[in-house]
Design a protein around this motif. Structure first.
Motif, PDB file in Angstrom:
ATOM      1  N   ILE A 303       0.812  -1.211   0.000  1.00  0.00           N
ATOM      2  CA  ILE A 303       0.000   0.000   0.000  1.00  0.00           C
ATOM      3  C   ILE A 303       0.851   1.269   0.000  1.00  0.00           C
ATOM      4  O   ILE A 303       0.382   2.349  -0.379  1.00  0.00           O
ATOM      5  CB  ILE A 303      -0.940  -0.020   1.236  1.00  0.00           C
ATOM      6  CG1 ILE A 303      -2.023   1.055   1.123  1.00  0.00           C
ATOM      7  CG2 ILE A 303      -0.146   0.153   2.522  1.00  0.00           C
ATOM      8  CD1 ILE A 303      -3.047   1.001   2.236  1.00  0.00           C
ATOM      9  N   ARG A 304       2.103   1.173   0.413  1.00  0.00           N
ATOM     10  CA  ARG A 304       2.975   2.339   0.498  1.00  0.00           C
ATOM     11  C   ARG A 304       3.762   2.599  -0.789  1.00  0.00           C
ATOM     12  O   ARG A 304       4.608   3.491  -0.814  1.00  0.00           O
ATOM     13  CB  ARG A 304       3.983   2.154   1.630  1.00  0.00           C
ATOM     14  CG  ARG A 304       3.374   1.963   3.004  1.00  0.00           C
ATOM     15  CD  ARG A 304       3.141   3.251   3.694  1.00  0.00           C
ATOM     16  NE  ARG A 304       2.660   3.049   5.060  1.00  0.00           N
ATOM     17  CZ  ARG A 304       2.353   4.012   5.899  1.00  0.00           C
ATOM     18  NH1 ARG A 304       2.504   5.268   5.519  1.00  0.00           N
ATOM     19  NH2 ARG A 304       1.927   3.755   7.115  1.00  0.00           N
ATOM     20  N   HIS A 306       3.203   3.936  -3.822  1.00  0.00           N
ATOM     21  CA  HIS A 306       3.135   5.272  -4.422  1.00  0.00           C
ATOM     22  C   HIS A 306       3.730   6.325  -3.482  1.00  0.00           C
ATOM     23  O   HIS A 306       4.423   7.239  -3.929  1.00  0.00           O
ATOM     24  CB  HIS A 306       1.692   5.622  -4.759  1.00  0.00           C
ATOM     25  CG  HIS A 306       1.199   4.944  -6.002  1.00  0.00           C
ATOM     26  ND1 HIS A 306       0.597   5.625  -7.026  1.00  0.00           N
ATOM     27  CD2 HIS A 306       1.254   3.647  -6.405  1.00  0.00           C
ATOM     28  CE1 HIS A 306       0.277   4.780  -8.005  1.00  0.00           C
ATOM     29  NE2 HIS A 306       0.667   3.579  -7.641  1.00  0.00           N
ATOM     30  N   GLU A 307       3.458   6.184  -2.200  1.00  0.00           N
ATOM     31  CA  GLU A 307       3.992   7.121  -1.215  1.00  0.00           C
ATOM     32  C   GLU A 307       5.521   7.068  -1.190  1.00  0.00           C
ATOM     33  O   GLU A 307       6.197   8.097  -1.169  1.00  0.00           O
ATOM     34  CB  GLU A 307       3.415   6.747   0.148  1.00  0.00           C
ATOM     35  CG  GLU A 307       3.950   7.527   1.314  1.00  0.00           C
ATOM     36  CD  GLU A 307       3.378   7.003   2.616  1.00  0.00           C
ATOM     37  OE1 GLU A 307       4.175   6.737   3.532  1.00  0.00           O
ATOM     38  OE2 GLU A 307       2.133   6.849   2.708  1.00  0.00           O
ATOM     39  N   ARG A 308       6.060   5.851  -1.208  1.00  0.00           N
ATOM     40  CA  ARG A 308       7.513   5.669  -1.180  1.00  0.00           C
ATOM     41  C   ARG A 308       8.165   6.172  -2.463  1.00  0.00           C
ATOM     42  O   ARG A 308       9.225   6.807  -2.444  1.00  0.00           O
ATOM     43  CB  ARG A 308       7.816   4.186  -0.966  1.00  0.00           C
ATOM     44  CG  ARG A 308       9.254   3.850  -0.706  1.00  0.00           C
ATOM     45  CD  ARG A 308       9.391   2.423  -0.190  1.00  0.00           C
ATOM     46  NE  ARG A 308       8.738   1.458  -1.045  1.00  0.00           N
ATOM     47  CZ  ARG A 308       7.681   0.719  -0.673  1.00  0.00           C
ATOM     48  NH1 ARG A 308       7.177   0.852   0.531  1.00  0.00           N
ATOM     49  NH2 ARG A 308       7.140  -0.152  -1.508  1.00  0.00           N
ATOM     50  N   THR A 309       7.519   5.904  -3.597  1.00  0.00           N
ATOM     51  CA  THR A 309       8.062   6.331  -4.886  1.00  0.00           C
ATOM     52  C   THR A 309       8.029   7.842  -5.016  1.00  0.00           C
ATOM     53  O   THR A 309       8.968   8.458  -5.537  1.00  0.00           O
ATOM     54  CB  THR A 309       7.266   5.684  -6.027  1.00  0.00           C
ATOM     55  OG1 THR A 309       7.373   4.259  -5.921  1.00  0.00           O
ATOM     56  CG2 THR A 309       7.790   6.112  -7.377  1.00  0.00           C
ATOM     57  N   ARG A 310       6.973   8.467  -4.543  1.00  0.00           N
ATOM     58  CA  ARG A 310       6.868   9.928  -4.592  1.00  0.00           C
ATOM     59  C   ARG A 310       8.021  10.577  -3.831  1.00  0.00           C
ATOM     60  O   ARG A 310       8.672  11.509  -4.319  1.00  0.00           O
ATOM     61  CB  ARG A 310       5.524  10.356  -4.013  1.00  0.00           C
ATOM     62  CG  ARG A 310       5.270  11.863  -4.059  1.00  0.00           C
ATOM     63  CD  ARG A 310       3.901  12.196  -3.518  1.00  0.00           C
ATOM     64  NE  ARG A 310       3.785  11.988  -2.084  1.00  0.00           N
ATOM     65  CZ  ARG A 310       3.003  11.110  -1.513  1.00  0.00           C
ATOM     66  NH1 ARG A 310       2.259  10.309  -2.248  1.00  0.00           N
ATOM     67  NH2 ARG A 310       2.949  10.992  -0.199  1.00  0.00           N
ATOM     68  N   PRO A 449       0.571  -0.816  11.071  1.00  0.00           N
ATOM     69  CA  PRO A 449       1.912  -1.183  10.612  1.00  0.00           C
ATOM     70  C   PRO A 449       2.309  -0.396   9.356  1.00  0.00           C
ATOM     71  O   PRO A 449       1.475   0.285   8.746  1.00  0.00           O
ATOM     72  CB  PRO A 449       1.776  -2.668  10.291  1.00  0.00           C
ATOM     73  CG  PRO A 449       0.343  -2.807   9.866  1.00  0.00           C
ATOM     74  CD  PRO A 449      -0.425  -1.836  10.725  1.00  0.00           C
ATOM     75  N   TYR A 450       3.584  -0.514   8.996  1.00  0.00           N
ATOM     76  CA  TYR A 450       4.065   0.168   7.795  1.00  0.00           C
ATOM     77  C   TYR A 450       3.349  -0.353   6.559  1.00  0.00           C
ATOM     78  O   TYR A 450       2.931   0.412   5.695  1.00  0.00           O
ATOM     79  CB  TYR A 450       5.570  -0.022   7.643  1.00  0.00           C
ATOM     80  CG  TYR A 450       6.139   0.619   6.398  1.00  0.00           C
ATOM     81  CD1 TYR A 450       6.366   1.991   6.342  1.00  0.00           C
ATOM     82  CD2 TYR A 450       6.431  -0.140   5.270  1.00  0.00           C
ATOM     83  CE1 TYR A 450       6.872   2.599   5.211  1.00  0.00           C
ATOM     84  CE2 TYR A 450       6.944   0.453   4.125  1.00  0.00           C
ATOM     85  CZ  TYR A 450       7.163   1.810   4.104  1.00  0.00           C
ATOM     86  OH  TYR A 450       7.654   2.401   2.954  1.00  0.00           O
ATOM     87  N   SER A 451       3.187  -1.676   6.487  1.00  0.00           N
ATOM     88  CA  SER A 451       2.526  -2.278   5.321  1.00  0.00           C
ATOM     89  C   SER A 451       1.516  -3.307   5.790  1.00  0.00           C
ATOM     90  O   SER A 451       1.733  -3.992   6.797  1.00  0.00           O
ATOM     91  CB  SER A 451       3.561  -2.936   4.414  1.00  0.00           C
ATOM     92  OG  SER A 451       2.948  -3.594   3.320  1.00  0.00           O
ATOM     93  N   LEU A 452       0.417  -3.432   5.059  1.00  0.00           N
ATOM     94  CA  LEU A 452      -0.608  -4.421   5.383  1.00  0.00           C
ATOM     95  C   LEU A 452      -0.295  -5.784   4.784  1.00  0.00           C
ATOM     96  O   LEU A 452      -0.834  -6.797   5.210  1.00  0.00           O
ATOM     97  CB  LEU A 452      -1.982  -3.959   4.898  1.00  0.00           C
ATOM     98  CG  LEU A 452      -2.482  -2.623   5.431  1.00  0.00           C
ATOM     99  CD1 LEU A 452      -3.868  -2.340   4.892  1.00  0.00           C
ATOM    100  CD2 LEU A 452      -2.484  -2.609   6.952  1.00  0.00           C
TER     101      LEU A 452
END
Length: 454
Positions: A303-304, A306-310, A449-452
């Motif tokens: 889920i992260r 796009h957030e991480r890539t941005r 958590p950081y990722s689901l």
């Protein structure tokens, strides 16, 4: 900025990585450093100095968030969206949440500094709970879409040659190695080892190698059609360096990866191929920053992604010189082009928040992951649904899974609106207490958590 805040009292700065800790400590040589890389004696000595000194700057990684200078007034968190700010061990806290609690309980001045906020911070900004300030800037950004799967589109070649006469050129590769995905050129089936592991090619001169048992296959043959010619699909930084070097003969080409990281590139000219987090610093910046296969960065499953890539694209673009340019190998209609050009991550983060809200995902819901033995996952899910029917759990709670993890463990994800989060967590704590009293193995719980996904 930290020195300015020092006039009010002690300042605590938290960074995600050791590399960034070294960089900040060089800028602030008088600061007290708290790091696991220090010897036990130095770490304890610095800790005593941090908690007993007044008007001191303390710099540390994740666990330093719990340090308590006697006159602490300001707390600065750099790149709060980084996964390194999440503690992997029980109870699974993260720096952002701890810093928000400390700000509320201790009345601290709290600053989140970085290139792009996490979805949680973006929500707080949108709700006006947190002030947002940005540096006004314009970046020369261009998009160069691939037409036939080529590494560097023909229109981009001219831009690279022009930039090479001005200064060094940076290429950001999405992955390390030579090729991370190999299929048979005849039947297109995946190249697999006898043990079932996927085969990769780490360098241009090495044989195919299994990712599980590390067995080499110098005379590989397809198990389906007996073809002997592998086809390399997923290009890595090693192959990028080979192809870029061939495209620009005579130019100096270096690589920087997590295993062989180059801290600084001091040459006035040259081509640098780096993977995320391993970009070398230059004295005056790069004349051109090229993001290779940019769309692949968004293709990660969690889920992260796009957030991480941005955040990665903004931080990498910042390596461009004052008059430098940024080139994305991506479709021209991608929203990242306009966001980086205007230097406004909010142009994308706000849209992502709307998408998260529509499907009831964090940060608009409280998320809890429950990892338990696969033999018990179905009974746990039935018990949770029964609690919901008996009104002991909010009706708004959704359950996803169970999905299979490694080692005979399943994961169940519970999602509920923020307003109902405490009710869900209270019931899960009661569930853990009952398992403990009956001598059963406890489920592994992680709240927000950081990722689901796994």
């Amino acid at each position: 900025f930290a020195l300015k805040e020092l006039g009010r009292g002690s300042v605590l700065i938290i960074v995600p990585e050791e590399r960034e800790l070294e960089e900040v400590s060089q800028i602030l040589p008088d600061a007290v450093v708290l790091s696991s890389s220090l010897s036990r004696t130095d770490r304890y000595s610095n800790y005593l100095e941090a908690i007993s000194s007044e008007k001191v700057i303390v710099i540390g990684t994740r666990s330093a968030i719990f340090s308590t200078p006697i006159d602490l007034k300001s707390l600065i968190v750099y790149r709060e969206s980084s996964q390194s700010h999440y503690e992997p061990r029980h109870p699974g806290w993260n720096v952002r949440d701890i810093s928000l609690l400390r700000q509320k309980n201790e009345g601290l001045n709290l600053f989140f500094i970085g290139y792009s906020p996490s979805s949680e911070v973006a929500r707080l900004i949108e709700n006006k709970w947190m002030d947002f300030s940005t540096t006004k800037s314009r970046v020369l950004v261009s998009a160069f879409p691939q037409s036939h799967g080529e590494l560097i589109p023909s229109r981009l070649m001219g831009e690279i040659r022009k930039a090479m006469t001005v200064g060094p050129v940076l290429f950001l590769a999405p992955r390390k190695g030579y090729s991370q995905s190999i299929v048979c050129s005849k039947c297109r089936n995946a190249a697999l080892c006898d043990c079932g592991g996927k085969l990769v090619k780490r360098t241009s001169s090495t044989s195919l190698e299994c990712t599980i048992c590390a067995k080499e296959h110098p005379d590989w043959k397809c198990s389906w059609c007996q073809g002997s010619t592998p086809y390399l699909l997923g290009r890595g930084s090693e192959r990028f360096a080979y192809e870029i070097g061939a495209a620009f003969p005579g130019a100096k080409v270096i690589q920087s990866t997590s295993e062989m990281m180059i801290e600084n590139f001091d040459e006035e000219r040259g081509l640098v191929i780096a993977t995320p987090g391993a970009v070398p610093h230059t004295l005056h910046g790069y004349a051109l920053v090229v993001i290779l296969e940019a769309e692949r960065f968004f293709m990660q499953a969690d889920i992260r992604a796009h957030e991480r890539t941005r955040e990665l694209f903004f931080s990498t673009s910042a390596f461009a010189s004052t008059n430098g340019k940024v080139a994305f190998v991506i479709s021209a209609d991608s929203p990242i082009i306009g966001a980086v050009s205007a230097w406004k991550p909010s142009l994308i983060s706000q849209r992502e928040l709307r998408e998260r809200l529509e499907v009831n995902l964090p940060p608009f819901t409280r998320a809890v992951t429950m990892d338990i033995a696969d033999s018990e996952s179905q009974s746990l899910l039935r018990g949770l649904r029964k609690s919901q029917e008996d009104s002991r759990l909010p009706e708004s709670t959704r359950f996803l899974g169970p999905s299979q993890l490694k080692g005979g463990v399943d994961r169940i994800v519970a999602l509920t609106p923020l307003a109902d989060g405490e009710e869900l967590i209270s019931l899960l704590h009661e569930f853990q207490r009952r398992r403990s009293s009956s001598k059963k193995t406890l489920a592994s719980l992680r709240i927000d958590p950081y990722s689901l996904s796994r």
